[in-house]
Design an enzyme around this catalytic site. Sequence first.
Site, PDB file in Angstrom:
ATOM      1  N   HIS A  98       0.510  -1.166   0.092  1.00  0.00           N
ATOM      2  CA  HIS A  98       0.066   0.023   0.369  1.00  0.00           C
ATOM      3  C   HIS A  98       0.731   1.185   0.862  1.00  0.00           C
ATOM      4  CE1 HIS A  98      -3.365   2.574   1.544  1.00  0.00           C
ATOM      5  NE2 HIS A  98      -2.659   3.503   2.417  1.00  0.00           N
ATOM      6  N   GLU A  99       1.899   1.335   1.120  1.00  0.00           N
ATOM      7  CA  GLU A  99       2.855   2.270   0.694  1.00  0.00           C
ATOM      8  C   GLU A  99       3.603   2.684  -0.325  1.00  0.00           C
ATOM      9  OE1 GLU A  99       2.675   4.838   3.258  1.00  0.00           O
ATOM     10  OE2 GLU A  99       0.739   3.025   4.583  1.00  0.00           O
ATOM     11  N   HIS A 102       2.089   4.355  -2.357  1.00  0.00           N
ATOM     12  CA  HIS A 102       1.601   5.839  -2.346  1.00  0.00           C
ATOM     13  C   HIS A 102       2.793   6.093  -3.628  1.00  0.00           C
ATOM     14  CE1 HIS A 102      -1.862   6.550   0.252  1.00  0.00           C
ATOM     15  NE2 HIS A 102      -1.372   6.016   1.034  1.00  0.00           N
ATOM     16  N   HIS A 106       2.639   8.646  -6.751  1.00  0.00           N
ATOM     17  CA  HIS A 106       3.401  10.516  -6.449  1.00  0.00           C
ATOM     18  C   HIS A 106       4.566  10.503  -7.738  1.00  0.00           C
ATOM     19  CE1 HIS A 106       7.475  12.815  -5.026  1.00  0.00           C
ATOM     20  NE2 HIS A 106       6.515  13.718  -5.670  1.00  0.00           N
TER      21      HIS A 106
END
Length: 227
Positions: A98-99, A102, A106
């Site tokens: 999940h991270e 991110h 970005h």
Amino acid sequence: MFWDTTIILLIPALIFAMYAQAKVQSTFSKYARVRNRYGYTAEEVARKILDSMGLYDVRIERIPGNLTDHYDPRAKVLRLSESVYGSESIAAIGVAAHEAGHAIQHAKGYVPLTVRNSLVPVANLGANLAWPLIILGFFMGAPGLHLINIGILLFSAAVLFQVITLPVEFDASNRAIALLQSNALFTREDIEPARKVLQAAALTYVAAALVSIMQLLRLIIIRNSRE
């Protein structure tokens, strides 16, 4: 002052928030005890996902704490908590993926993430100043109406931040599941538990946004009743 009939607006949202918190804790605890079938650690999976997208310049660091995981876009660092970094559990890998989602957002200039990041200073200001101004304004009576309006405006910025966070978090989870599958990092049997972990985590963001929206509506109703 704040204990009036409008408190009814908050009760369902607060009940949902408690359910969401209990759900994420029980789901994470359950799958934190289940090892993924390929034996990868969360850090290894995050690294493989990032490399598959050409994000070789994004570093991965271990940080103290439990579920303090996050991606720092300014430093281009994915930080995994001690309970996640070296874990082979399905829950930990779901969090790490999940991270990594991110980080990919970005890199690709995902618009909701860009908007959310731009709102951080305003949202922080709103979270810190809104309530002191609103409470002071109510104590001042009619002369404090201007302060109340400013406080509600600042609180609205914090609410907007939470609302915009929703598509950001859901998209990161969707990317995580898709990349776990496309890179063959999880077996078919492991994918569904990972999805459950991420869905439970997403509920907490929905609950936080709902509580804030209901609180904002409540404040507006109370403010209008004082005019």
